[in-house]
Design a protein around this motif. Sequence first.
Motif, PDB file in Angstrom:
ATOM      1  N   LYS A 185      40.857  40.104  46.540  1.00  0.00           N
ATOM      2  CA  LYS A 185      41.159  39.403  47.785  1.00  0.00           C
ATOM      3  C   LYS A 185      40.127  38.317  48.085  1.00  0.00           C
ATOM      4  O   LYS A 185      40.218  37.629  49.096  1.00  0.00           O
ATOM      5  N   LYS A 186      39.141  38.186  47.205  1.00  0.00           N
ATOM      6  CA  LYS A 186      38.059  37.241  47.452  1.00  0.00           C
ATOM      7  C   LYS A 186      38.514  35.810  47.174  1.00  0.00           C
ATOM      8  O   LYS A 186      39.083  35.528  46.127  1.00  0.00           O
ATOM      9  N   TYR A 187      38.229  34.912  48.094  1.00  0.00           N
ATOM     10  CA  TYR A 187      38.566  33.501  47.900  1.00  0.00           C
ATOM     11  C   TYR A 187      37.676  32.883  46.835  1.00  0.00           C
ATOM     12  O   TYR A 187      36.467  33.121  46.793  1.00  0.00           O
ATOM     13  N   ALA A 188      38.257  32.090  45.961  1.00  0.00           N
ATOM     14  CA  ALA A 188      37.510  31.423  44.903  1.00  0.00           C
ATOM     15  C   ALA A 188      37.872  29.942  44.895  1.00  0.00           C
ATOM     16  O   ALA A 188      39.009  29.585  44.588  1.00  0.00           O
ATOM     17  N   PRO A 189      36.940  29.056  45.233  1.00  0.00           N
ATOM     18  CA  PRO A 189      37.259  27.627  45.273  1.00  0.00           C
ATOM     19  C   PRO A 189      37.337  27.005  43.885  1.00  0.00           C
ATOM     20  O   PRO A 189      36.756  27.511  42.921  1.00  0.00           O
ATOM     21  N   VAL A 190      38.074  25.915  43.790  1.00  0.00           N
ATOM     22  CA  VAL A 190      38.075  25.068  42.594  1.00  0.00           C
ATOM     23  C   VAL A 190      37.371  23.777  42.953  1.00  0.00           C
ATOM     24  O   VAL A 190      37.659  23.166  43.980  1.00  0.00           O
ATOM     25  N   VAL A 191      36.441  23.369  42.094  1.00  0.00           N
ATOM     26  CA  VAL A 191      35.625  22.187  42.345  1.00  0.00           C
ATOM     27  C   VAL A 191      35.899  21.165  41.249  1.00  0.00           C
ATOM     28  O   VAL A 191      35.925  21.509  40.066  1.00  0.00           O
ATOM     29  N   PHE A 192      36.111  19.918  41.655  1.00  0.00           N
ATOM     30  CA  PHE A 192      36.390  18.839  40.703  1.00  0.00           C
ATOM     31  C   PHE A 192      35.212  17.881  40.655  1.00  0.00           C
ATOM     32  O   PHE A 192      34.560  17.623  41.667  1.00  0.00           O
ATOM     33  N   SER A 193      34.981  17.342  39.476  1.00  0.00           N
ATOM     34  CA  SER A 193      33.922  16.354  39.300  1.00  0.00           C
ATOM     35  C   SER A 193      34.520  14.958  39.381  1.00  0.00           C
ATOM     36  O   SER A 193      35.573  14.684  38.801  1.00  0.00           O
ATOM     37  N   THR A 194      33.858  14.086  40.128  1.00  0.00           N
ATOM     38  CA  THR A 194      34.348  12.720  40.274  1.00  0.00           C
ATOM     39  C   THR A 194      33.176  11.779  40.466  1.00  0.00           C
ATOM     40  O   THR A 194      32.109  12.181  40.943  1.00  0.00           O
ATOM     41  N   SER A 195      33.383  10.516  40.104  1.00  0.00           N
ATOM     42  CA  SER A 195      32.358   9.503  40.353  1.00  0.00           C
ATOM     43  C   SER A 195      32.486   8.925  41.748  1.00  0.00           C
ATOM     44  O   SER A 195      31.601   8.237  42.229  1.00  0.00           O
ATOM     45  N   GLY A 196      33.623   9.197  42.417  1.00  0.00           N
ATOM     46  CA  GLY A 196      33.816   8.731  43.795  1.00  0.00           C
ATOM     47  C   GLY A 196      33.676   7.227  43.921  1.00  0.00           C
ATOM     48  O   GLY A 196      34.086   6.469  43.053  1.00  0.00           O
ATOM     49  N   THR A 197      33.077   6.784  45.002  1.00  0.00           N
ATOM     50  CA  THR A 197      32.943   5.354  45.269  1.00  0.00           C
ATOM     51  C   THR A 197      31.592   4.806  44.833  1.00  0.00           C
ATOM     52  O   THR A 197      31.352   3.615  44.917  1.00  0.00           O
ATOM     53  N   THR A 198      30.698   5.681  44.356  1.00  0.00           N
ATOM     54  CA  THR A 198      29.336   5.251  44.059  1.00  0.00           C
ATOM     55  C   THR A 198      29.057   5.120  42.578  1.00  0.00           C
ATOM     56  O   THR A 198      28.059   4.531  42.182  1.00  0.00           O
ATOM     57  N   GLY A 199      29.922   5.702  41.719  1.00  0.00           N
ATOM     58  CA  GLY A 199      29.653   5.705  40.300  1.00  0.00           C
ATOM     59  C   GLY A 199      28.802   6.886  39.872  1.00  0.00           C
ATOM     60  O   GLY A 199      28.665   7.163  38.688  1.00  0.00           O
ATOM     61  N   GLN A 200      28.219   7.593  40.833  1.00  0.00           N
ATOM     62  CA  GLN A 200      27.428   8.770  40.540  1.00  0.00           C
ATOM     63  C   GLN A 200      28.315  10.010  40.583  1.00  0.00           C
ATOM     64  O   GLN A 200      29.202  10.122  41.418  1.00  0.00           O
ATOM     65  N   SER A 201      28.049  10.953  39.666  1.00  0.00           N
ATOM     66  CA  SER A 201      28.853  12.168  39.601  1.00  0.00           C
ATOM     67  C   SER A 201      28.728  12.969  40.886  1.00  0.00           C
ATOM     68  O   SER A 201      27.632  13.200  41.391  1.00  0.00           O
ATOM     69  N   LYS A 202      29.897  13.408  41.430  1.00  0.00           N
ATOM     70  CA  LYS A 202      29.925  14.245  42.621  1.00  0.00           C
ATOM     71  C   LYS A 202      30.857  15.421  42.364  1.00  0.00           C
ATOM     72  O   LYS A 202      31.811  15.319  41.591  1.00  0.00           O
ATOM     73  N   LEU A 203      30.560  16.535  43.015  1.00  0.00           N
ATOM     74  CA  LEU A 203      31.404  17.715  42.907  1.00  0.00           C
ATOM     75  C   LEU A 203      32.159  17.895  44.215  1.00  0.00           C
ATOM     76  O   LEU A 203      31.557  17.975  45.278  1.00  0.00           O
ATOM     77  N   ILE A 204      33.481  17.930  44.113  1.00  0.00           N
ATOM     78  CA  ILE A 204      34.339  17.958  45.287  1.00  0.00           C
ATOM     79  C   ILE A 204      35.029  19.312  45.385  1.00  0.00           C
ATOM     80  O   ILE A 204      35.813  19.693  44.520  1.00  0.00           O
ATOM     81  N   GLU A 205      34.727  20.037  46.464  1.00  0.00           N
ATOM     82  CA  GLU A 205      35.360  21.331  46.699  1.00  0.00           C
ATOM     83  C   GLU A 205      36.438  21.175  47.758  1.00  0.00           C
ATOM     84  O   GLU A 205      36.201  20.633  48.830  1.00  0.00           O
ATOM     85  N   LYS A 206      37.628  21.679  47.446  1.00  0.00           N
ATOM     86  CA  LYS A 206      38.754  21.570  48.368  1.00  0.00           C
ATOM     87  C   LYS A 206      38.735  22.693  49.403  1.00  0.00           C
ATOM     88  O   LYS A 206      38.201  23.766  49.176  1.00  0.00           O
ATOM     89  N   LYS A 207      39.348  22.415  50.537  1.00  0.00           N
ATOM     90  CA  LYS A 207      39.451  23.415  51.589  1.00  0.00           C
ATOM     91  C   LYS A 207      40.395  24.539  51.174  1.00  0.00           C
ATOM     92  O   LYS A 207      41.214  24.397  50.277  1.00  0.00           O
ATOM     93  N   THR A 208      40.272  25.663  51.873  1.00  0.00           N
ATOM     94  CA  THR A 208      41.136  26.794  51.607  1.00  0.00           C
ATOM     95  C   THR A 208      42.170  26.938  52.722  1.00  0.00           C
ATOM     96  O   THR A 208      42.169  26.175  53.682  1.00  0.00           O
ATOM     97  N   GLY A 209      43.038  27.941  52.594  1.00  0.00           N
ATOM     98  CA  GLY A 209      44.056  28.173  53.608  1.00  0.00           C
ATOM     99  C   GLY A 209      45.402  27.639  53.177  1.00  0.00           C
ATOM    100  O   GLY A 209      45.517  26.930  52.186  1.00  0.00           O
ATOM    101  N   ILE A 210      46.428  27.974  53.915  1.00  0.00           N
ATOM    102  CA  ILE A 210      47.775  27.525  53.572  1.00  0.00           C
ATOM    103  C   ILE A 210      48.332  26.528  54.576  1.00  0.00           C
ATOM    104  O   ILE A 210      49.017  25.580  54.225  1.00  0.00           O
ATOM    105  N   PHE A 211      47.988  26.709  55.850  1.00  0.00           N
ATOM    106  CA  PHE A 211      48.648  25.914  56.875  1.00  0.00           C
ATOM    107  C   PHE A 211      48.116  24.483  56.946  1.00  0.00           C
ATOM    108  O   PHE A 211      48.823  23.578  57.362  1.00  0.00           O
ATOM    109  N   TYR A 212      46.874  24.265  56.529  1.00  0.00           N
ATOM    110  CA  TYR A 212      46.330  22.912  56.635  1.00  0.00           C
ATOM    111  C   TYR A 212      47.054  21.941  55.714  1.00  0.00           C
ATOM    112  O   TYR A 212      47.149  20.746  55.989  1.00  0.00           O
ATOM    113  N   TRP A 213      47.578  22.424  54.573  1.00  0.00           N
ATOM    114  CA  TRP A 213      48.246  21.514  53.643  1.00  0.00           C
ATOM    115  C   TRP A 213      49.766  21.604  53.708  1.00  0.00           C
ATOM    116  O   TRP A 213      50.468  20.783  53.112  1.00  0.00           O
ATOM    117  N   LEU A 214      50.292  22.594  54.419  1.00  0.00           N
ATOM    118  CA  LEU A 214      51.728  22.849  54.362  1.00  0.00           C
ATOM    119  C   LEU A 214      52.542  21.679  54.916  1.00  0.00           C
ATOM    120  O   LEU A 214      53.584  21.324  54.363  1.00  0.00           O
TER     121      LEU A 214
END
Length: 490
Positions: A165-194
Motif C-alpha cells: 500500500k506504500k506510495y512509490a513515486p516515479v522521477v524523470f530526468s530532464t534538462s528543463g529550461t536551463t540545460g542542467q540535469s534536473k529530477l522531476i517527481e510527479k504528484k500523487t493521487g487520482i483526483f488532481y489529474w482526473l
Amino acid sequence: MPFINQLIRLRLITPRTLFLVARAKATHGRNLSFLLKLAADRFAEKTALTDGNLHINFREQYSAVLRLSFAIRNSIPYIENNTAAVFACNNTPGHIIFLFALQNLGIKVLLVNHRAHITDIKCIREKQPQPCYLFTAEPEQLNLENACNIDKIIASSAQGTVLSKKYAPVVFSTSGTTGQSKLIEKKTGIFYWLRSFAHLTTYTGIDKRESVYIASPVSHGFGYAALMFALVLGKKAMITDNKDQQQITELLTREKIDLLAGVPSSLYRVAANMRGKKHFIRLIISGGAPLNEVILEDISQHLTTNVFGMYGSTEASTSFVANYEMLKKNIHALGTPLKGIQYRLESQPGGGKELLIRSHLANISAYGWLHSGDLAEEDENGYLIWCGRKDNMIIKNGVNIHPVEIENALLRLDSIEDVYVTGEEDNLKGEIIIAFVKSKPLLQVDEQKIKEGLRSFLPVIKIPDKIIQTTSFEFTTTGKKVKPALPLSK
C-alpha cells in the motif's frame, strides 16, 4: 462536455467500476498497483502489453507484477522507507512489468533510458540518499556499486507475491529550461489529474481507439503517460525496443494498431515506411518535441489527418492540445489549454514574451507559475503560437530572431529535407545565423540558390549567414534534435 458526462462516456463512474475502485483502493491504497488491480478486474483477458510476439493480458500483468516484486525483494539486501532505484528501462514488456514491480514494492524509481550514458547514471545516483540500487540489463553498467541484473532477477525461481500500500513515486530526468540535469517527481493521487485526463481523452477521441503503439521510450514522461492512459482505459499497448522499421510496420498491421503516440521524428519514420501499405491507424498523438510542416504533411498524407499535437514539459506535464486544423493553419499553434490549466505571457527584456504555466499537473516541487522557457504570442483568434525557445533566440544587429521562423522557411524549399538553425557569436553583429541543412535524396544543396529562395519568405537580416550541409542529424532518446557541432575554422 461537462466533466461528469466525460466520466460517464469513459465508463469510470458506473456502479461496477466504482465498486472495483473501492476494492482496489482497499487492497493497494495509493500504490500504483491500485490501477493494475483495477485494470485486471475491469479488463481481465484483454491484451495489456505486446511486442508483437509476447501478449500479456491485464490479469496476467497484475499477477506477474506481484510475483516479480517478490523476486526483486529477495535479490537486494534490504528495502527501507527511503530506498531508491535507478532503473535503466528499455521498451519491452519485461521491463514494463519490472517497473511496475518496483513501484509495487514502494521503491522510488528514477527512470532513465537504458541507452543513457553511464556518467549520467552516476550523476543521478549521486543525488540520492542511500540505499540506492541500479537495475539494468547492460553489462557495462553492472560495474557500478549496488547494480542488479534485471534479466537474472526475471529468470530467478523465487516463488511468492507481494502486496503493498506504500506510495512509490516515479522521477524523470530532464534538462528543463536551463540545460542542467534536473529530477522531476510527479504528484500523487487520482483526483488532481482526473479532470485533465477526461478532457484530453474525450477531446482527442483516445477512448474510441482499441490499441496504441507507443513510439517513444517509456522512460520519457510522454511515453510513460501514454502507457498510463492505456492502463486506465484498457487499451492494448504495443511497445518495442526494435529499431527495424520494416518489422515495426508489419507489427502495426498485424496487431491492428489504430493509435500512434510518439515524438515527431518517430512518427515520421512510421509514416515513411507505411506509404502505400494497409494500416488501421485512425489517430495520431504527437508530443515531446514540436512538429514541423514536413512531418505533419507526411503523416497526414500517408496515415491520417486525425492528428493532435501536445504541448507541455516534464515539469508542467501536458498543458495544451492542438488539433489538425489548428496545426495546418499554423504548425506552431499550441491549441486549447486543458481543464485546470492557467497561463500568461510575460514580456522579456530582450523582446518576446515567455509562456508561464500554472498547473495542478505540475511536478511535486513546483509552486505558482512555471517558466516554460518558450516564447509565445497570441494570434488574431486568441490562440497561442509557439515562437521558439527563449534561450535559442538569436540577436543579430540588435534584432531578435527566432530560429524556428528560419527553419520553417528553409523547409519550404524543394531541395531541403531537414534543418537546424542556431546562432554563432560575432564581434561585429553580436550573433550571426548558422543553418545546418540536409538535402532531399538525389538533390544538391546550393548555398546561393537557398539564400535567393529564402528572400521570398524572409527579410534580408534573417537570411542565414552560413549554410552548412550535413548528411544526418542526431536525436536525443526523446526525439529532440541535437545541435550539430560547428566545423573548425581553418
